[in-house]
Design an enzyme around this catalytic site. Structure first.
Site, PDB file in Angstrom:
ATOM      1  N   TYR A  39      44.859  67.442  35.611  1.00 27.22           N
ATOM      2  CA  TYR A  39      43.936  68.211  36.448  1.00 27.22           C
ATOM      3  C   TYR A  39      43.529  67.444  37.707  1.00 27.22           C
ATOM      4  O   TYR A  39      42.996  68.026  38.648  1.00 27.22           O
ATOM      5  CB  TYR A  39      42.674  68.615  35.671  1.00 27.22           C
ATOM      6  N   ASP A  44      41.515  70.559  26.531  1.00 24.34           N
ATOM      7  CA  ASP A  44      41.009  71.826  27.050  1.00 24.34           C
ATOM      8  C   ASP A  44      41.379  72.952  26.082  1.00 24.34           C
ATOM      9  O   ASP A  44      40.545  73.769  25.681  1.00 24.34           O
ATOM     10  CB  ASP A  44      41.640  72.058  28.439  1.00 24.34           C
ATOM     11  N   ASP A  91      39.024  74.712  22.681  1.00 22.46           N
ATOM     12  CA  ASP A  91      38.747  76.154  22.638  1.00 22.46           C
ATOM     13  C   ASP A  91      39.280  76.775  21.346  1.00 22.46           C
ATOM     14  O   ASP A  91      38.644  77.642  20.750  1.00 22.46           O
ATOM     15  CB  ASP A  91      39.371  76.865  23.842  1.00 22.46           C
TER      16      ASP A  91
END
Ligand code: NAD
Length: 375
Positions: free
Chosen positions: A148, A256, A260
């Protein structure tokens, strides 16, 4: 930090933010008041606007003064930011930009997301109860490195309608070692097991990740158990047999997704806390931001129906990890469990036969349970 080294004053910055943020934070304030009144724990609390509320007041989503207060605090508790009122603004001046700046300036490189299935809510999980009953795992995601942020990045025009996009997955040994340390320190207080997750079979960053985690384990935490798993297998194992895990440590991208996925094992956004930790200072105090996983929920804001438990559980993480007050954290967690077992439910976790209640009434019930436990 050992309790005898704790500063006498615990400095806490509270940033309620927007939407349901102030409503859920209000219930945490009541529990903090209870801790002060009934247990004698003094917190020096400063409360400031952030996000849209700060834009309305100061013109920016995070003022320099609020940032200074965050840097000076022992820990920061955030509600949530954002809402339709500010959606049309340029990205760098939106409420979310304030949160991003805060995370960046505090250099919060480790994101902690527990996935805990509370017995009373076991049926809210999309998985079978026998797979998730008593689930208690922690995902530690590296938050400031990896693909990222890696350079080079961008989209190049190659001409003739052809374009080329690049992102770079990059990690240094020190970036891996510091997040591995956080994971081992957590495991030492929990189930004593760390599973390190990467793709060492196809990525050099995965090879480096595995080698560095192995080194930190051998040098500093040999008494704990360390295993390694490829990220794709981990995604499967999380739904096949999630209880095999204690602490999972992984990079920014895999973290990430896996955090989730793990969150959904518990079934409800209103129940999910998080913490983000930075480097320890000379006194061993880590910078830390605690916040619910959910956002500002503009669709239900101002109606006193939001679930305050995600924010309250973020506060109990703060008690554990920033203030070394595990017994108090356990007591609050237990009060939450008691109230849920008694059938009280905010709308988001409502199920047939249970008693629907407001945000405030849920707060009342948790305080009553705390009183009862305290005798
Ligand atoms: P959201 O998490 O705010 O809401 C998603 C859904 O879950 C909504 O239906 C909402 O009512 C419900 N919900 C969320 N928290 C709840 C709670 N505590 N109790 C009961 N129901 C709850 O996500 P969204 O709708 O995608 O985003 C809304 C705003 O929040 C946007 O401006 C977004 O940018 C912002 N946001 C902020 C954060 C943050 O502050 N960390 C995180 C995510 C989204």
């Amino acid at each position: 930090m050992p309790a005898h080294e704790m500063p006498a004053q615990r400095k806490l910055l509270i940033l309620p933010g927007d939407g349901i943020g102030p409503e859920v934070v209000r219930q945490v304030r009541r529990v903090i008041d209870w801790l002060s009144r009934r247990r004698g724990f003094a917190f020096v609390i400063e409360e400031r606007p952030v996000g849209g509320a700060a834009i309305d007041l100061d013109g920016v989503p995070l003022s320099d003064a609020t940032l200074e207060a965050a840097l000076a605090a022992d820990a920061v508790l955030l509600g949530a930011v954002g809402g339709p009122k500010w959606d049309g603004m340029p990205f760098d001046r939106r409420p979310e930009a304030g949160l991003l700046r805060l995370r960046r300036e505090l250099a919060l490189f480790a994101n902690l997301r527990p996935a805990i299935v509370i017995d009373a809510l076991v049926d809210a999980s999309p998985l079978k109860p026998e797979l998730v009953r008593a689930l208690d795992l922690m995902i530690v995601r590296e938050l400031t490195g990896g693909v990222y942020f890696g350079e080079p990045r961008g989209i190049a025009d190659l001409g003739d309608g052809e374009r080329r996009a690049v992102n770079t997955q990059v990690y240094t040994s020190s970036e891996v070692r510091r997040v591995a340390r956080v994971a081992f320190e957590l495991a030492a207080r929990r189930g004593k097991r760390v599973c390190s997750v990467e793709k060492a079979n196809v990525m050099e960053t995965g090879v480096l990740w595995r080698e560095e985690v192995t080194r930190v384990h051998a040098d500093e935490f040999p008494a704990l158990e360390l295993t390694h798993m490829y990220a794709d297998n981990c995604a499967m194992q999380l739904v096949r047999n999630p209880r095999q895990f204690d602490v999972i440590v992984t990079d920014n991208l895999f973290g990430d997704m896996l955090s989730d996925e793990a969150a959904m094992l518990t079934g409800s956004l209103g129940m999910l806390p998080s913490a983000s930790l930075g480097a320890p200072d000379a006194a061993g105090r880590r910078r830390a931001l605690y916040e619910p996983v959910h956002g500002s929920a503009p669709d239900i804001a101002g109606r006193d129906i939001a679930n305050p438990i995600a924010t309250l559980l973020s506060f109990t993480m703060m008690l554990r990890y920033s203030f070394d007050l595990a017994a108090e954290a356990d007591a609050i967690d237990a009060a939450v469990h008691t109230v849920l077992k008694g059938g009280m439910r905010t709308a988001d976790i409502m199920s047939p036969g249970m008693a629907r209640c407001s945000t405030t009434v849920m707060g009342d019930a948790i305080l009553r349970a705390l009183d009862k436990q305290a005798g």
